[in-house]
Design a protein around this motif. Structure first.
Motif, mmCIF file in Angstrom:
data_model
loop_
_atom_site.group_PDB
_atom_site.id
_atom_site.type_symbol
_atom_site.label_atom_id
_atom_site.label_comp_id
_atom_site.label_asym_id
_atom_site.label_seq_id
_atom_site.Cartn_x
_atom_site.Cartn_y
_atom_site.Cartn_z
ATOM 1 N N GLU B 96 0.746 -1.166 0.030
ATOM 2 C CA GLU B 96 -0.104 0.086 0.223
ATOM 3 C C GLU B 96 0.758 1.220 0.071
ATOM 4 N N ALA B 100 1.078 4.241 -3.230
ATOM 5 C CA ALA B 100 1.184 5.356 -2.838
ATOM 6 C C ALA B 100 2.257 6.219 -3.236
ATOM 7 N N PRO B 105 -2.901 5.443 -8.423
ATOM 8 C CA PRO B 105 -4.058 5.436 -7.861
ATOM 9 C C PRO B 105 -4.624 4.258 -7.615
ATOM 10 N N GLU B 106 -5.833 4.542 -6.501
ATOM 11 C CA GLU B 106 -6.710 3.343 -6.213
ATOM 12 C C GLU B 106 -7.647 2.999 -7.557
ATOM 13 N N LEU B 107 -8.044 1.638 -7.413
ATOM 14 C CA LEU B 107 -9.030 1.177 -8.528
ATOM 15 C C LEU B 107 -10.297 2.401 -8.345
ATOM 16 N N ASP B 109 -14.167 3.092 -8.194
ATOM 17 C CA ASP B 109 -15.305 2.323 -7.299
ATOM 18 C C ASP B 109 -16.070 1.448 -8.580
ATOM 19 N N GLU B 113 -12.208 -6.746 -8.433
ATOM 20 C CA GLU B 113 -10.791 -7.248 -8.231
ATOM 21 C C GLU B 113 -10.818 -8.752 -8.529
ATOM 22 N N GLU B 315 -3.757 -7.222 -6.652
ATOM 23 C CA GLU B 315 -4.374 -5.900 -6.613
ATOM 24 C C GLU B 315 -3.485 -4.685 -7.217
ATOM 25 N N ARG B 319 -3.936 -2.366 -10.421
ATOM 26 C CA ARG B 319 -3.890 -0.797 -10.026
ATOM 27 C C ARG B 319 -2.517 -0.240 -10.990
#
Lengths: 368, 368
Positions: B96, B100, B105-107, B109, B113, B315, B319
């Motif tokens: 994580e 960052a 970026p985050e996936l 919404d 996954e 994940e 990403r």
């Protein structure tokens, strides 16, 4: 097996044999290749001079070359004594403790300590060049990249071409920019100082990048005619072999301690090498033995930079050689060691390589 | 470029192309080679079934194969959820924090996954074999050594030969002892899971050891006709290429996120790879990027064993792909990446390779 290099250098086969032994170098030249004598072990230029006199007399009039070690970045200079003060006590203690644990005896009283190899020093390597240019050498090779431009120019003034080893394309380009005549593409699988890119990828890359500016020799993984054919398929104008000559009868002459080392090499498989900085301070591929394993243990100190690491282990190397234990050998060798399955005369290796090259080319012709 | 494998498998050229893309695999088969579709990404066997239906219809009646991933030692089994509990919090926190720091970026919404690749599990790989044997496949390859003997026997009952990758001679011998029909000699320079012995040494060793028991394919460092000629000189009956097809137009089809990855590969040189355990838990060669560098920093945790490491970074890989930043790509690729200098159609690569092979063999004939 003939390329343009044969006429240019007056050799029968484009097979360049690097070796620290004058007996092996002379035999390679007599067998039709170009024997290249490694000079780094000669701390005393007069000793090199005597050995090159011997080469002049024992190569049957065939050409031979010399190999010096000049790092591109000039390392620290000084006598063995001055430099020795830069070696941490922790490192000396580790070496002593490890040799005791491996059962390597002290040197007998009166055994001369050679004080470490100083051939890594620019000043010593320059003396090698000075001496060699007074003999009928056909090549000066530098094991650590381009020699200084003035050294190249002096060699050219004597009509002696200069070769330099390269482990990356940018190294090769720097060499030809500096006036180097022959680039030796040295793959990851090679023994001694070596980079991370394997011959299958590195060699055609260097050939393409250098183009018409210089012929390229293939070093790393060559020990048979099939491998020589692969190298020429990839664009090499010849092959550069080092490790393979260690398992020869000629290597034993004048080297009483070679027997344990040859036993270890003949027994080893291709997976039995390791790339490590413990021999000189720069990454070099060695036979994996109890000595190299000790240096990769969690309690081992990090190797020192060149030339300190070689000074640190110089006496250890003497003791290891004298011990005659194949499991504690300290020896640079490439992955080709897996193919070194017996000790043979140099001429047998050359004869087999040339015949195997021819039959490989014939076989490939049928797959066209 | 013809060997006995051509008649045996009904292909024009002994060029085996491994790829995770059905578009690339089909194009390789249509171009005269054998496209081999990687199955590891198919967690759902029904999805693989649909894709193989598509392959049956889009290979112009030419043969194709599949590649499964069955480790020789059966790894832990279980759902992604069960296995996820075995991943230390420290590792999750590092991933994580690193993403960052790298600006990934985050996936968005709602982005599904995929929960990590489960194809590494024996049970999932077996379902791949079950599905594939209902299609007209010409080869089952296993990326991690011998499949279980009962799987080999089932393939043979369907007249489908089995290939297995080997990074050492002893692996190759175990494969033929288990009934494997084709050994793929995978050199150090290869992308993905790979050993430490370079192709120049490994390939002729395996050819000699296996003898008449099985033909050998050369994997690792192949991307041109010169390299294919070198491989055949070393005794290979064909070549196995993986990395090189990543820089193809076909690879982009159905893979919108491929563009940043292809940009990164085209820009990379042969020195820009690293062999690391961060992709799956076993040593695999990846493109060197800011992502791989972060894992080699002093504060990085040691990678987890297979299959946990791949679950850990699954994940992150999603990403990274979505981010589209060439400097943060996570991609297995071999040292041949230095030769991948533009994105081309598969047929162009094949045509150039075959022509270059022929001219290389002709050139070698003049050096005989």
């Amino acid at each position: 097996m003939r390329t343009t290099l044969c006429d240019r250098l007056g050799i029968e086969y484009p097979v360049f044999g690097f070796t620290p032994s004058e007996h092996v170098a002379a035999a390679i030249s007599r067998a039709g290749g170009l024997g290249v004598l490694g000079c780094v072990r000669f701390n005393d230029p007069e000793e090199l001079d005597r050995v090159l006199d011997w080469m002049d007399d024992n190569t049957g009039g065939r050409p031979y070359g010399v190999d010096v070690v000049m790092p591109a970045a000039v390392p620290a200079e000084g006598s063995a004594g001055d430099l020795g003060e830069l070696i941490p006590a922790e490192h000396r203690a580790f070496v002593e403790r490890t040799l005791a644990e491996l059962g390597v005896p002290e040197l007998p009283d009166g055994a001369a300590e050679r004080g470490g190899v100083l051939g890594w020093l620019h000043s010593v390597a320059r003396s090698h060049v000075d001496v060699a240019l007074n003999h009928r050498i056909a090549l000066i090779a530098n094991a650590l990249g381009s020699p200084p431009v003035d050294v190249i120019e002096r060699a050219h003034a004597h009509d002696v071409p200069v070769a330099a080893l390269a482990g990356r394309v940018d190294h090769a380009m720097r060499h030809v920019d500096n006036g180097v005549d022959l680039v030796v593409s040295q793959g990851y699988e090679a023994g001694g100082h070596t980079g991370e890119i394997a011959s299958m990828v590195l060699l055609p890359e260097i050939v393409d990048a250098v183009g018409e500016r210089a012929p390229v020799l293939a070093a790393g993984g060559i020990g048979s005619g099939r491998q020589a054919a692969a190298a020429l398929a990839l664009g090499a104008s010849g092959v550069w072999m080092g490790s393979f000559w260690l398992a020869t009868e000629e290597y034993r002459r004048g080297m009483a301690e070679a027997s344990a080392m040859q036993d270890a090499l003949v027994a080893a498989r291709s997976a039995d090498t390791v790339r490590t900085r413990i021999y000189t301070g720069k990454p070099a591929r060695l036979l994996r033995t109890r000595w190299t394993e000790a240096w990769s243990a969690p309690d081992a100190p990090a190797p020192l930079p060149m030339p300190l690491q070689n000074l640190l282990v110089a006496e250890a190397h003497q003791r290891i050689s004298a011990a005659g234990d194949p499991s504690v050998v300290s020896m640079p060798v490439g992955q080709i060691v897996g193919r070194m399955d017996r000790v043979r005369p140099v001429a047998d290796i050359m004869g087999e390589l040339v015949a195997d090259f021819a039959s490989t080319v014939d076989r490939l012709g049928t797959l066209r």
